[in-house]
Design a protein around this motif. Structure first.
Motif, short mmCIF file in Angstrom:
data_model
loop_
_atom_site.label_atom_id
_atom_site.label_comp_id
_atom_site.label_asym_id
_atom_site.label_seq_id
_atom_site.Cartn_x
_atom_site.Cartn_y
_atom_site.Cartn_z
N ALA A 27 0.82 -1.22 0.00
CA ALA A 27 0.00 0.00 0.00
C ALA A 27 0.85 1.27 0.00
CB ALA A 27 -0.93 0.01 1.21
N TYR A 28 2.02 1.22 0.64
CA TYR A 28 2.84 2.44 0.81
C TYR A 28 4.22 2.24 0.20
CZ TYR A 28 -0.80 2.88 4.37
OH TYR A 28 -2.00 2.91 5.03
N PRO A 29 4.41 2.69 -1.04
CA PRO A 29 5.67 2.44 -1.75
C PRO A 29 6.85 3.20 -1.14
CG PRO A 29 3.92 3.17 -3.25
CD PRO A 29 3.43 3.41 -1.87
N ASP A 30 6.56 4.18 -0.27
CA ASP A 30 7.65 4.96 0.31
C ASP A 30 8.17 4.38 1.63
OD1 ASP A 30 5.31 5.51 1.60
OD2 ASP A 30 5.44 7.70 1.44
N LEU A 31 7.71 3.20 1.99
CA LEU A 31 8.14 2.61 3.27
C LEU A 31 9.04 1.38 3.08
CD1 LEU A 31 4.91 2.68 5.51
CD2 LEU A 31 6.76 4.38 5.38
N ASP A 32 10.00 1.27 4.00
CA ASP A 32 10.84 0.07 4.09
C ASP A 32 10.67 -0.53 5.48
OD1 ASP A 32 12.48 1.96 2.11
OD2 ASP A 32 12.96 -0.15 1.70
N PHE A 33 10.93 -1.82 5.61
CA PHE A 33 10.70 -2.49 6.89
C PHE A 33 11.91 -3.32 7.33
CE2 PHE A 33 6.67 -1.80 4.85
CZ PHE A 33 5.90 -1.24 5.87
N LEU A 34 12.19 -3.25 8.64
CA LEU A 34 13.10 -4.20 9.28
C LEU A 34 12.21 -5.10 10.13
CD1 LEU A 34 15.97 -1.81 10.47
CD2 LEU A 34 16.02 -3.41 8.55
N LEU A 35 12.20 -6.38 9.83
CA LEU A 35 11.29 -7.31 10.48
C LEU A 35 12.07 -8.20 11.43
CD1 LEU A 35 8.25 -8.05 10.31
CD2 LEU A 35 8.84 -9.61 8.45
N TYR A 36 11.86 -8.02 12.76
CA TYR A 36 12.64 -8.75 13.76
C TYR A 36 11.88 -9.98 14.25
CZ TYR A 36 15.72 -4.76 13.80
OH TYR A 36 16.60 -3.80 13.41
N GLY A 37 12.54 -11.17 14.11
CA GLY A 37 11.88 -12.39 14.57
C GLY A 37 12.75 -13.61 14.38
N LYS A 38 12.20 -14.77 14.77
CA LYS A 38 12.93 -16.01 14.60
C LYS A 38 12.85 -16.44 13.13
CE LYS A 38 12.63 -17.65 19.28
NZ LYS A 38 12.39 -18.74 20.23
N PRO A 39 13.99 -16.52 12.46
CA PRO A 39 13.99 -16.76 11.02
C PRO A 39 13.22 -18.02 10.61
CG PRO A 39 16.18 -16.14 11.76
CD PRO A 39 15.35 -16.33 12.99
#
Lengths: 344, 344
Positions: A27-39
């Motif tokens: 939905a938001y092309p201007d956003l990037d994400f760092l996703l923290y979790g158990k791979p």
């Protein structure tokens, strides 16, 4: 703009969190994400890693963990790592649906307070049910602090003003003090002192005392209160709305055929009512007063709420809301010092 | 049993008050009434003076009057005269739908506190909406004091217990402390101290902390809280219930034909819901901790609520509730002194 996400927090984590982040990414092309979790748990759920970087976290802070101890000890948890990314400038905001106390603690201890702000305030958006101009209002503090001082409530008003301008796009939000009557002299000594301090701040559109009875009627755009009363008021509103919907449904189910036909015909009506009361559409609760947005949603959060909340964080980042607060409190150090000395 | 009634207080006074007292007189043959008001206004409304004595009062305390000053100056007002009749033993209880502050002040200054009770607590009955065992609970203080000390809340628990036994006929009422979480260590220092004091009182069935979200689900039979939080919580429940009913009605009216037919068929359902939420059926708010029952209803009170409230006062008188409290605090002077010293 980059958002650090705790993929492991919440009753439906990581599946619904990952799903919601993918919706938000699309939905938001201007956003990037760092996703923290158990791979091993998160990797299989990710359909497309465009603008989503999975960062391994070997620990998880559980819902039942004691917040302060958990944040101090679980250094490799998704919550601590995500908050640290914000602190170190590798991300601009932090989102979690996990252990509320741990998220607030990580926000306070790791992301850190804005200089000059004594206590951050947990801020929730609620619906105004008055037709036709249905809208929303924000309330703070709804429970970050059980022990609030009058000075803190005055600062909440400033924080709430910037928030309403930023996310609700209200130019000159009406600020109300939650009190046990609308007259200026209502409440205990503390509330009279807060009222008078707010009335003297020219930069605020202070509309005076508001009663909890009038909140859903739109008595103010920003309602400020101590964390204890705010928590009780928020939960009373939630509980009453839920109980009434349940009661109405129960009455229909126990009624005769007429009631059931009526219920069928009224389905769209109930749908609209439930939608109006569902304030997850407005996103999560924001811990205002920190150097960057820290946002928490209910443990029962599913993908659509994750997406809405990311949209809300995007507004906060686009309008540079945290930096505006930094500037305000930088420019008002004398006034704040004086208020703190007077109000305690 | 004789009840002193302020005939002049309330938006529909004296007509609806007089009508309600006549209904109560017809319903309860064991009650007598002293009716205080302006004879030229009240006399023409009285159809039958059986067991109703009209006592002339030349003054009226208006809704907008400053309570303490009005009670001190308007010596010949219906409120002051009715309260004085109770003080002097010519009546056993005092009822009014007038100026809340003036009724509370007259109760406190004229009827007087029970020895050993620090602050009276305003007590309201609210519905439990959980089916099938729909019932009710009481909450105090809902606003007699804006500045409540922990010691007062502990005393509210004792007062609430006797009240629930007397009026709700619950033998061993579950007592809960309104707090921001259910765990024993929740809340600020004051709430932890209140929690621990209540837990140590063997004569109370203390069930621990309750959250405002669970009140209408029947979390406790007696909910104790400081007057500020209690006031905010009560008004949030009232406001949310009213707003939701209005919203549902608005949605139906703005819907198409289907919605209107559905509404017609659902009429009995809405009727039941409104009846469940209408807590005037349980009577008025009682200022507990006084030597005799002092009961106040909403300004918008009409005859049926007057009648229900008189029924509630009759229960209090029949069970000798005030005298039971006098005895309790007489027998616990040492324990109360110790609690007061510890809790402040």
């Amino acid at each position: 703009m980059k958002i650090a996400v705790d993929a492991m927090g919440g009753d439906y984590a990581p599946a619904e969190i990952v799903k919601g982040i993918e919706l938000a990414r699309d939905a938001y092309p201007d956003l990037d994400f760092l996703l923290y979790g158990k791979p091993d748990q998160v990797q299989p759920l990710l359909h497309d890693t465009t603008r989503i970087e999975l960062v391994p976290a070997s620990e998880v802070i559980e819902m039942g963990d004691e917040p302060v101890r958990a944040v101090r000890r679980k250094k490799d948890s998704s919550i601590v790592l995500a908050a640290t990314a914000v602190r170190e400038g590798r991300a601009d905001a932090f989102f979690s649906a996990g252990n509320t106390g741990a998220v607030l603690t990580a926000g306070l201890l790791i992301v850190g307070r804005i200089k000059g702000i004594d206590r951050p305030g947990l801020t929730t958006t609620l619906p105004v049910l008055r037709k036709p101009d249905q809208s929303s209002f924000v309330m703070l503090d709804v429970g970050a602090n059980a022990d609030t001082k009058p000075f803190n409530v005055v600062q909440y008003a400033v924080m709430g003003q910037y928030y309403a301008q930023s996310v609700m796009h209200v130019a000159n939000p009406r600020i109300g003090l939650l009190n046990n009557g609308t007259e200026a002299d209502k409440g205990d000594q503390n509330h009279r002192a807060i009222h008078d301090a707010l009335a003297q701040m020219d930069e605020l559109n202070f509309v005076g005392n508001v009663e909890s009875r009038e909140l859903l009627n739109g008595a103010a755009d920003v309602v400020v209160t101590d964390g204890f009363t705010g928590n009780a008021t928020l939960k009373a509103i939630e509980g009453t709305a839920l109980s009434m919907l349940k009661l109405i449904k129960g009455e229909i189910m126990s009624g005769g055929l007429g009631g059931k036909i009526g219920a069928g015909l009224l389905k769209p009506v109930f749908h609209n009512v439930q939608a109006a009361m569902d304030y997850s559409q407005y996103g999560g609760a924001v811990l205002l007063g920190l150097k960057a947005p820290v946002v928490k949603t209910h443990g029962s959060t599913k993908a659509p709420t994750v997406k809405n909340t990311i949209g809300q964080i995007r507004e906060l980042l686009k309008t540079n809301s945290a930096q505006q607060l930094v500037t305000y409190f930088d420019q008002h150090t004398d006034q704040m010092a004086e208020l703190k000395a007077t109000l305690k």
